[in-house]
Design a protein around this motif. Structure first.
Motif, mmCIF file in Angstrom:
data_model
loop_
_atom_site.group_PDB
_atom_site.id
_atom_site.type_symbol
_atom_site.label_atom_id
_atom_site.label_comp_id
_atom_site.label_asym_id
_atom_site.label_seq_id
_atom_site.Cartn_x
_atom_site.Cartn_y
_atom_site.Cartn_z
ATOM 1 N N ASN A 104 0.842 -1.191 0.000
ATOM 2 C CA ASN A 104 0.000 0.000 0.000
ATOM 3 C C ASN A 104 0.884 1.250 0.000
ATOM 4 O O ASN A 104 1.996 1.239 0.555
ATOM 5 N N ALA A 105 0.401 2.319 -0.633
ATOM 6 C CA ALA A 105 1.163 3.571 -0.702
ATOM 7 C C ALA A 105 0.252 4.749 -0.371
ATOM 8 O O ALA A 105 -0.168 5.504 -1.266
ATOM 9 N N PRO A 106 -0.089 4.942 0.902
ATOM 10 C CA PRO A 106 -0.989 6.027 1.288
ATOM 11 C C PRO A 106 -0.287 7.382 1.296
ATOM 12 O O PRO A 106 0.944 7.473 1.211
ATOM 13 N N LEU A 107 -1.078 8.425 1.416
ATOM 14 C CA LEU A 107 -0.550 9.764 1.615
ATOM 15 C C LEU A 107 -0.057 9.869 3.056
ATOM 16 O O LEU A 107 -0.762 9.480 3.992
ATOM 17 N N ILE A 108 1.157 10.388 3.245
ATOM 18 C CA ILE A 108 1.726 10.529 4.587
ATOM 19 C C ILE A 108 1.643 11.995 5.005
ATOM 20 O O ILE A 108 2.097 12.883 4.290
ATOM 21 N N VAL A 109 1.051 12.225 6.171
ATOM 22 C CA VAL A 109 0.917 13.571 6.725
ATOM 23 C C VAL A 109 1.537 13.555 8.117
ATOM 24 O O VAL A 109 1.441 12.559 8.834
ATOM 25 N N HIS A 110 2.158 14.653 8.503
ATOM 26 C CA HIS A 110 2.628 14.728 9.889
ATOM 27 C C HIS A 110 2.260 16.069 10.500
ATOM 28 O O HIS A 110 2.194 17.100 9.800
ATOM 29 N N ALA A 111 2.002 16.051 11.792
ATOM 30 C CA ALA A 111 1.675 17.265 12.544
ATOM 31 C C ALA A 111 2.619 17.410 13.733
ATOM 32 O O ALA A 111 2.238 17.924 14.792
ATOM 33 N N SER A 112 3.843 16.932 13.564
ATOM 34 C CA SER A 112 4.858 16.992 14.621
ATOM 35 C C SER A 112 5.769 18.188 14.367
ATOM 36 O O SER A 112 6.031 18.541 13.217
ATOM 37 N N LYS A 113 6.254 18.805 15.444
ATOM 38 C CA LYS A 113 7.048 20.029 15.321
ATOM 39 C C LYS A 113 8.369 19.867 16.058
ATOM 40 O O LYS A 113 8.388 19.784 17.287
ATOM 41 N N GLY A 114 9.446 19.801 15.321
ATOM 42 C CA GLY A 114 10.752 19.685 15.952
ATOM 43 C C GLY A 114 11.780 19.168 14.968
ATOM 44 O O GLY A 114 11.472 18.890 13.797
ATOM 45 N N LEU A 115 13.014 19.025 15.440
ATOM 46 C CA LEU A 115 14.115 18.483 14.653
ATOM 47 C C LEU A 115 14.683 17.268 15.374
ATOM 48 O O LEU A 115 14.697 17.214 16.601
ATOM 49 N N GLU A 116 15.163 16.316 14.610
ATOM 50 C CA GLU A 116 15.727 15.104 15.190
ATOM 51 C C GLU A 116 17.031 15.420 15.921
ATOM 52 O O GLU A 116 17.864 16.200 15.435
ATOM 53 N N LEU A 117 17.212 14.814 17.081
ATOM 54 C CA LEU A 117 18.451 14.994 17.821
ATOM 55 C C LEU A 117 19.644 14.498 17.005
ATOM 56 O O LEU A 117 19.554 13.526 16.273
ATOM 57 N N LYS A 118 20.749 15.179 17.121
ATOM 58 C CA LYS A 118 22.041 14.857 16.493
ATOM 59 C C LYS A 118 22.052 15.129 14.992
ATOM 60 O O LYS A 118 22.953 15.805 14.489
ATOM 61 N N THR A 119 21.061 14.603 14.243
ATOM 62 C CA THR A 119 21.063 14.830 12.797
ATOM 63 C C THR A 119 20.453 16.185 12.444
ATOM 64 O O THR A 119 20.752 16.743 11.394
ATOM 65 N N TYR A 120 19.552 16.686 13.296
ATOM 66 C CA TYR A 120 18.821 17.936 13.093
ATOM 67 C C TYR A 120 18.011 17.918 11.807
ATOM 68 O O TYR A 120 17.778 18.951 11.174
ATOM 69 N N LYS A 121 17.568 16.733 11.427
ATOM 70 C CA LYS A 121 16.732 16.621 10.236
ATOM 71 C C LYS A 121 15.283 16.933 10.563
ATOM 72 O O LYS A 121 14.809 16.712 11.667
ATOM 73 N N ARG A 122 14.602 17.490 9.551
ATOM 74 C CA ARG A 122 13.192 17.791 9.688
ATOM 75 C C ARG A 122 12.369 16.505 9.617
ATOM 76 O O ARG A 122 12.831 15.484 9.103
ATOM 77 N N VAL A 123 11.131 16.581 10.111
ATOM 78 C CA VAL A 123 10.294 15.385 10.173
ATOM 79 C C VAL A 123 10.072 14.803 8.776
ATOM 80 O O VAL A 123 10.151 13.585 8.584
ATOM 81 N N SER A 124 9.827 15.651 7.784
ATOM 82 C CA SER A 124 9.590 15.131 6.428
ATOM 83 C C SER A 124 10.826 14.438 5.869
ATOM 84 O O SER A 124 10.714 13.472 5.107
ATOM 85 N N GLN A 125 12.005 14.918 6.245
ATOM 86 C CA GLN A 125 13.242 14.275 5.797
ATOM 87 C C GLN A 125 13.377 12.877 6.392
ATOM 88 O O GLN A 125 13.798 11.933 5.705
ATOM 89 N N ILE A 126 13.037 12.737 7.662
ATOM 90 C CA ILE A 126 13.108 11.426 8.318
ATOM 91 C C ILE A 126 12.145 10.457 7.648
ATOM 92 O O ILE A 126 12.498 9.310 7.327
ATOM 93 N N ILE A 127 10.913 10.908 7.431
ATOM 94 C CA ILE A 127 9.911 10.060 6.791
ATOM 95 C C ILE A 127 10.363 9.663 5.395
ATOM 96 O O ILE A 127 10.231 8.507 4.977
ATOM 97 N N ASP A 128 10.921 10.615 4.667
ATOM 98 C CA ASP A 128 11.404 10.353 3.308
ATOM 99 C C ASP A 128 12.500 9.282 3.301
ATOM 100 O O ASP A 128 12.565 8.450 2.394
ATOM 101 N N GLU A 129 13.352 9.313 4.328
ATOM 102 C CA GLU A 129 14.435 8.329 4.406
ATOM 103 C C GLU A 129 13.928 6.934 4.754
ATOM 104 O O GLU A 129 14.458 5.935 4.268
ATOM 105 N N GLU A 130 12.911 6.866 5.615
ATOM 106 C CA GLU A 130 12.491 5.574 6.148
ATOM 107 C C GLU A 130 11.309 4.942 5.415
ATOM 108 O O GLU A 130 11.080 3.735 5.531
ATOM 109 N N ILE A 131 10.540 5.753 4.679
ATOM 110 C CA ILE A 131 9.416 5.215 3.904
ATOM 111 C C ILE A 131 9.661 5.553 2.438
ATOM 112 O O ILE A 131 9.398 6.676 1.994
ATOM 113 N N PRO A 132 10.185 4.623 1.660
ATOM 114 C CA PRO A 132 10.509 4.886 0.250
ATOM 115 C C PRO A 132 9.282 5.331 -0.541
ATOM 116 O O PRO A 132 8.137 5.060 -0.167
#
Length: 347
Positions: A104-132
């Motif tokens: 399945n390939a649903p639309l991914i939405v997030h409502a989280s606000k912050g940056l990842e510790l150490k990498t300082y990546k945005r939430v959409s960047q993390i999702i992009d890396e982990e969900i092809p």
């Protein structure tokens, strides 16, 4: 405007996650609200309450909570992440495994606000890396001036759906919009996410000023100069400067810096009143995103050589044990400068 009959999985049953799930149910969608806490799921399903996170409020009887993520993601059209930023990567990995199994390939939405510790990546960047891309149809950030407590009671609220894919943003716009919640689209995903994260730093400062006994003049000054700081840093990373005077910028900054509903403001207020940081964290009982984001913004400002004196002062209090009153005094006695508002957005 509604997209009727969508199947939506909402991941995270805190105050914002549970209220957004209820909005979607009220809009006519089929919603599964996922939490890892069995007692919380049982409370939502049997009593239609979520009292730890939002008191004296009853959810729709049509809202169903579950601790089974596999079941929550079965046949979904949309997955909405509303978990703390520190959990985004771990949850994304789990979601990807399940979506891969279900093809399945649903639309991914997030409502989280912050940056990842150490990498300082945005939430959409993390999702992009982990969900092809093969297991998602798009990534959208839902952000702006909103308190769960007020949306729950249908107070008028305007927020932003941001995505590099305008069609995906428009789909989220239609999914959530109703007569009390209005959604605007924005193509500047980077700017929206950075504004959402960085404003929590200034909210800590606004709360601290209140705890110290300062009034509205000080708060207005902090918010204005704080906006200049976060805009400079955002623009240095490629954000559109106009995003920071929109809903996800100044809008979110105002509501977070002026309301007792804001946990970042409340945390700052306690620090300004003399409470120690470990005690503030323990007392809050929920994630205070601004604490980690302050470290991220400070280190990024050093990397980019961006002048952020307010952020540095808050960093000194949180991570170097500095005295708040002394930091305020230091800010007020800095060398005089020209305001040059437009230039401050980019320099």
């Amino acid at each position: 405007m509604l997209i009727m009959g969508k199947n939506v999985a909402v991941l995270g049953a805190g105050s914002w996650g549970s209220v957004l799930a209820n909005v979607l149910v009220e809009n006519g969608h089929q919603v599964e609200l996922w939490t890892y806490k069995t007692p919380q799921a049982d409370e939502i399903n049997s009593q239609h309450t979520n009292n730890k996170y939002i008191k004296d409020y009853y959810f729709s009887e049509k809202l169903h909570a579950t601790t089974d993520m596999d079941a929550a993601l079965d046949g979904v059209d949309v997955v909405l992440f509303v978990v703390p930023t520190k959990a985004i990567r771990e949850i994304s990995v789990q979601v990807c495994d399940i979506l891969r199994d279900k093809n399945n390939a649903p639309l991914i939405v997030h409502a989280s606000k912050g940056l990842e510790l150490k990498t300082y990546k945005r939430v959409s960047q993390i999702i992009d890396e982990e969900i092809p891309s093969g297991y998602r149809s798009g990534i959208v950030a839902l952000s702006g001036p909103s308190h769960a407590e007020e949306v729950a009671h249908h107070d008028l609220t305007l927020i932003t759906a941001a995505s590099e894919d305008l069609d995906a943003a428009k789909e989220v716009q239609k999914l959530f919009m109703n007569n009390y919640l209005r959604i605007y689209t924005n193509p500047d995903l980077l700017g929206v996410e950075l504004g959402a994260a960085f404003k929590n730093i200034i909210a800590l400062g606004a709360g601290a000023l209140h705890g110290l006994g300062f009034g509205d003049d000080a708060k207005a000054a902090l918010m204005t100069r704080g906006l200049a700081e976060i805009s400079r840093l955002g623009v240095a990373f490629g954000a559109d400067p106009l995003t920071f005077i929109g809903l996800s910028g100044v809008g979110d900054l105002v509501v977070t810096c002026t309301s007792v509903h804001s946990r970042n403001w409340r945390a700052g207020d306690q620090l300004g009143s003399g409470k120690k940081l470990p005690d503030v964290i323990a007392d809050m009982g929920m994630v205070i995103e601004g604490i980690n984001t302050t470290q991220a913004a400070y280190e990024l400002s050093q990397e980019k050589q961006i002048d952020m004196p307010i952020t540095e002062a808050i960093y000194n209090v949180l991570y170097r044990g500095a005295d708040i009153k002394e930091e305020v005094g230091g800010l007020m006695t800095r060398e005089g400068k020209s305001e040059e508002i437009a230039q401050n957005m980019v320099d």
